[in-house]
Design a protein around this motif. Sequence first.
Motif, PDB file in Angstrom:
ATOM      1  N   LYS A  62       7.242  24.061 -42.942  1.00 21.26           N
ATOM      2  CA  LYS A  62       7.303  25.049 -41.837  1.00 21.26           C
ATOM      3  C   LYS A  62       7.332  24.336 -40.386  1.00 21.26           C
ATOM      4  CE  LYS A  62       6.053  29.526 -43.138  1.00 21.26           C
ATOM      5  NZ  LYS A  62       8.030  29.632 -43.286  1.00 21.26           N
ATOM      6  N   PHE A  63       6.067  23.294 -40.445  1.00 28.76           N
ATOM      7  CA  PHE A  63       6.469  21.928 -39.713  1.00 28.76           C
ATOM      8  C   PHE A  63       8.032  21.481 -38.843  1.00 28.76           C
ATOM      9  CE2 PHE A  63       2.257  22.291 -40.400  1.00 28.76           C
ATOM     10  CZ  PHE A  63       1.266  21.711 -39.455  1.00 28.76           C
ATOM     11  N   GLU A  64       8.708  21.286 -40.102  1.00 28.05           N
ATOM     12  CA  GLU A  64       9.636  21.208 -39.601  1.00 28.05           C
ATOM     13  C   GLU A  64      11.099  22.555 -39.261  1.00 28.05           C
ATOM     14  OE1 GLU A  64      12.353  18.384 -41.948  1.00 28.05           O
ATOM     15  OE2 GLU A  64      10.579  19.045 -44.308  1.00 28.05           O
ATOM     16  N   THR A  65      10.818  23.034 -39.270  1.00 31.51           N
ATOM     17  CA  THR A  65      11.213  24.519 -38.707  1.00 31.51           C
ATOM     18  C   THR A  65      10.567  24.659 -37.143  1.00 31.51           C
ATOM     19  OG1 THR A  65      11.294  25.225 -40.731  1.00 31.51           O
ATOM     20  CG2 THR A  65      11.964  26.825 -39.417  1.00 31.51           C
ATOM     21  N   ILE A  66       8.873  24.684 -37.164  1.00 33.52           N
ATOM     22  CA  ILE A  66       8.963  25.153 -35.659  1.00 33.52           C
ATOM     23  C   ILE A  66       9.058  23.474 -35.026  1.00 33.52           C
ATOM     24  CG2 ILE A  66       6.838  24.722 -35.062  1.00 33.52           C
ATOM     25  CD1 ILE A  66       5.641  25.911 -36.734  1.00 33.52           C
ATOM     26  N   THR A  67       9.507  22.707 -35.111  1.00 39.20           N
ATOM     27  CA  THR A  67      10.135  21.391 -34.363  1.00 39.20           C
ATOM     28  C   THR A  67      11.292  21.695 -34.180  1.00 39.20           C
ATOM     29  OG1 THR A  67       8.728  20.112 -35.243  1.00 39.20           O
ATOM     30  CG2 THR A  67      10.425  18.771 -34.287  1.00 39.20           C
ATOM     31  N   SER A  68      12.461  21.928 -35.500  1.00 36.53           N
ATOM     32  CA  SER A  68      14.186  22.252 -34.326  1.00 36.53           C
ATOM     33  C   SER A  68      13.977  23.537 -33.664  1.00 36.53           C
ATOM     34  CB  SER A  68      14.228  22.555 -35.765  1.00 36.53           C
ATOM     35  OG  SER A  68      14.109  23.998 -36.537  1.00 36.53           O
ATOM     36  N   ILE A  69      12.622  24.327 -33.313  1.00 38.14           N
ATOM     37  CA  ILE A  69      13.113  25.256 -32.864  1.00 38.14           C
ATOM     38  C   ILE A  69      12.658  24.703 -31.570  1.00 38.14           C
ATOM     39  CG2 ILE A  69      11.769  27.416 -32.236  1.00 38.14           C
ATOM     40  CD1 ILE A  69      11.872  28.259 -35.192  1.00 38.14           C
ATOM     41  N   THR A  70      11.362  24.405 -31.429  1.00 41.42           N
ATOM     42  CA  THR A  70      10.617  23.678 -30.296  1.00 41.42           C
ATOM     43  C   THR A  70      12.545  22.736 -29.737  1.00 41.42           C
ATOM     44  OG1 THR A  70       8.781  23.284 -30.967  1.00 41.42           O
ATOM     45  CG2 THR A  70       9.204  21.974 -29.552  1.00 41.42           C
ATOM     46  N   THR A  71      13.077  22.404 -30.507  1.00 40.70           N
ATOM     47  CA  THR A  71      14.077  20.872 -29.747  1.00 40.70           C
ATOM     48  C   THR A  71      14.858  21.642 -29.268  1.00 40.70           C
ATOM     49  OG1 THR A  71      13.841  19.367 -31.360  1.00 40.70           O
ATOM     50  CG2 THR A  71      15.822  19.841 -30.574  1.00 40.70           C
ATOM     51  N   GLY A  72      15.435  23.306 -29.460  1.00 36.97           N
ATOM     52  CA  GLY A  72      16.405  24.084 -29.298  1.00 36.97           C
ATOM     53  C   GLY A  72      15.228  24.751 -27.857  1.00 36.97           C
ATOM     54  N   GLY A  73      14.600  25.060 -27.845  1.00 36.25           N
ATOM     55  CA  GLY A  73      13.865  25.553 -26.847  1.00 36.25           C
ATOM     56  C   GLY A  73      13.699  24.671 -25.425  1.00 36.25           C
ATOM     57  N   VAL A  74      13.269  22.920 -25.179  1.00 30.28           N
ATOM     58  CA  VAL A  74      13.409  22.723 -24.914  1.00 30.28           C
ATOM     59  C   VAL A  74      14.698  21.972 -24.327  1.00 30.28           C
ATOM     60  CG1 VAL A  74      13.695  19.554 -25.142  1.00 30.28           C
ATOM     61  CG2 VAL A  74      11.512  20.625 -25.789  1.00 30.28           C
ATOM     62  N   MET A  75      15.963  22.711 -25.010  1.00 24.43           N
ATOM     63  CA  MET A  75      17.464  22.792 -24.866  1.00 24.43           C
ATOM     64  C   MET A  75      17.560  23.364 -23.738  1.00 24.43           C
ATOM     65  SD  MET A  75      19.804  22.405 -28.731  1.00 24.43           S
ATOM     66  CE  MET A  75      19.769  20.552 -28.906  1.00 24.43           C
ATOM     67  N   PHE A  76      17.936  24.776 -23.953  1.00 17.69           N
ATOM     68  CA  PHE A  76      17.499  25.553 -22.826  1.00 17.69           C
ATOM     69  C   PHE A  76      16.432  25.275 -22.152  1.00 17.69           C
ATOM     70  CE2 PHE A  76      18.106  28.548 -26.267  1.00 17.69           C
ATOM     71  CZ  PHE A  76      19.308  28.668 -26.485  1.00 17.69           C
ATOM     72  N   ILE A  77      15.153  24.550 -21.437  1.00 13.91           N
ATOM     73  CA  ILE A  77      15.038  23.947 -20.745  1.00 13.91           C
ATOM     74  C   ILE A  77      15.720  22.968 -19.543  1.00 13.91           C
ATOM     75  CG2 ILE A  77      12.446  23.425 -19.012  1.00 13.91           C
ATOM     76  CD1 ILE A  77      10.962  24.416 -21.884  1.00 13.91           C
ATOM     77  N   SER A  78      16.047  22.521 -20.419  1.00 11.14           N
ATOM     78  CA  SER A  78      16.984  21.295 -19.970  1.00 11.14           C
ATOM     79  C   SER A  78      18.344  22.661 -19.170  1.00 11.14           C
ATOM     80  CB  SER A  78      18.203  20.442 -20.580  1.00 11.14           C
ATOM     81  OG  SER A  78      16.601  19.479 -20.886  1.00 11.14           O
ATOM     82  N   LEU A  79      18.792  23.504 -19.470  1.00 13.24           N
ATOM     83  CA  LEU A  79      20.141  23.948 -18.995  1.00 13.24           C
ATOM     84  C   LEU A  79      19.870  24.652 -18.306  1.00 13.24           C
ATOM     85  CD1 LEU A  79      22.685  25.820 -19.481  1.00 13.24           C
ATOM     86  CD2 LEU A  79      21.258  27.621 -20.956  1.00 13.24           C
ATOM     87  N   ALA A  80      18.599  25.254 -17.931  1.00 13.24           N
ATOM     88  CA  ALA A  80      17.712  25.750 -16.839  1.00 13.24           C
ATOM     89  C   ALA A  80      17.885  24.823 -15.134  1.00 13.24           C
ATOM     90  CB  ALA A  80      16.518  26.329 -17.145  1.00 13.24           C
ATOM     91  N   LEU A  81      17.454  23.720 -15.614  1.00 15.59           N
ATOM     92  CA  LEU A  81      16.969  22.466 -14.724  1.00 15.59           C
ATOM     93  C   LEU A  81      18.668  21.744 -14.127  1.00 15.59           C
ATOM     94  CD1 LEU A  81      14.421  20.082 -16.488  1.00 15.59           C
ATOM     95  CD2 LEU A  81      13.834  21.566 -14.592  1.00 15.59           C
ATOM     96  N   VAL A  82      19.788  21.653 -14.950  1.00 15.66           N
ATOM     97  CA  VAL A  82      21.070  21.228 -14.868  1.00 15.66           C
ATOM     98  C   VAL A  82      21.782  22.336 -13.951  1.00 15.66           C
ATOM     99  CG1 VAL A  82      22.961  20.920 -15.952  1.00 15.66           C
ATOM    100  CG2 VAL A  82      20.957  19.828 -17.044  1.00 15.66           C
ATOM    101  N   PHE A  83      21.825  23.965 -14.489  1.00 14.84           N
ATOM    102  CA  PHE A  83      22.033  24.819 -14.313  1.00 14.84           C
ATOM    103  C   PHE A  83      21.501  24.869 -12.543  1.00 14.84           C
ATOM    104  CE2 PHE A  83      22.908  29.142 -12.760  1.00 14.84           C
ATOM    105  CZ  PHE A  83      24.080  29.485 -13.151  1.00 14.84           C
ATOM    106  N   LEU A  84      20.285  24.997 -12.269  1.00 10.07           N
ATOM    107  CA  LEU A  84      19.966  24.874 -10.240  1.00 10.07           C
ATOM    108  C   LEU A  84      19.983  23.790 -10.316  1.00 10.07           C
ATOM    109  CD1 LEU A  84      16.488  26.399 -12.081  1.00 10.07           C
ATOM    110  CD2 LEU A  84      18.042  27.766 -10.489  1.00 10.07           C
ATOM    111  N   ALA A  85      20.198  22.389 -10.847  1.00 10.51           N
ATOM    112  CA  ALA A  85      20.172  21.225  -9.799  1.00 10.51           C
ATOM    113  C   ALA A  85      21.956  21.281  -9.307  1.00 10.51           C
ATOM    114  CB  ALA A  85      20.751  20.062 -10.992  1.00 10.51           C
TER     115      ALA A  85
END
Length: 318
Positions: free
Chosen positions: A83-106
């Motif tokens: 489950k550590f693997e699964t949590i990390t992959s979900i964290t990776t997806g969450g980071v992508m969405f944070i990056s998405l917001a930053l790129v969109f606003l910029a």
Amino acid sequence: MSHAAGAGGGSYERKQRMILTSLVIDFILWLPDIVAAVLSGSIVLFADALKCANEILATFFAYLTIRKMAKGGAGAYDYGMGKFETITSITTGGVMFISLALVFLAALYRIAMPAGIVHEGAYLGVVLMVIGVCMNTWLWRKNYRLNQKEPSPLMDSQWHLFRTKAFSDFSVLVSLLLTLALASYPWSLYIDPLASFIIAGFLLFSGYRVITSSLPDLLDKTLDEELQMVIVSHLAAFFDEYSALYGVRSRRSGTNIYIEIFLEFDGDRKMSEVQDTINRIRRSLEAQIPRSAVSVVPTDAPVQDGMHGDSFMPLPDT
């Protein structure tokens, strides 16, 4: 518990080396990327630098996770550390969405306040993007091949991450080349921010895919229908060996699969005979379903749905 005891030490070491290599390359490319963004004034390079910072963070978390998994969890985590693997992959997806917001606003900011880019800084950005496309494509292919050989949620999210980075860097490269080539046209000022929306699209698609593919495993979703049919067909082969089938519970933990089968046996049979049947059912299923751990539980009553937090797959009596 044979197959589901977790990946061997060598497996985790290979994954750890691969993720560490990705982390080092990302960090080395990120520093000049910041310099190019500052010198050029390019919003797409700035967005790319922000995106890379988030991705480095996600890769760093993945590295910490795989290191912890390589040490094992014997005595503390009876079902392994998948489950550590699964949590990390979900964290990776969450980071992508944070990056998405930053790129969109910029990008919105630059569209509202258009400005030209400094050519010298843009030339540095072009060189960096060419290197980035090559390196990220290489990491994408390496992580993909490793995931094909030794599947895991963590490596699956990693190769998707680097595929996104490769296409993203290519989009930035094309944007910079077009902006430089068409600088004499007033509308070329909008090429830079509009290209940022392409990066945002890559992030949205990849982040959504990573999270939606990992969340069911984190919530102990039962196995897909194809594997359920494998279980049913094997139980049918042992039709005469038990009296009733009360249900099957199954779940994933990282790359491992845990299956519990609840059977009623004839009370007149010797325990040694029952155990022999249990062993044959277990060996048969574990041979058919890679990285699975099968437990056959003798019982004389239906099993309650949701016990111990596992997913429950009720089956009709055979």
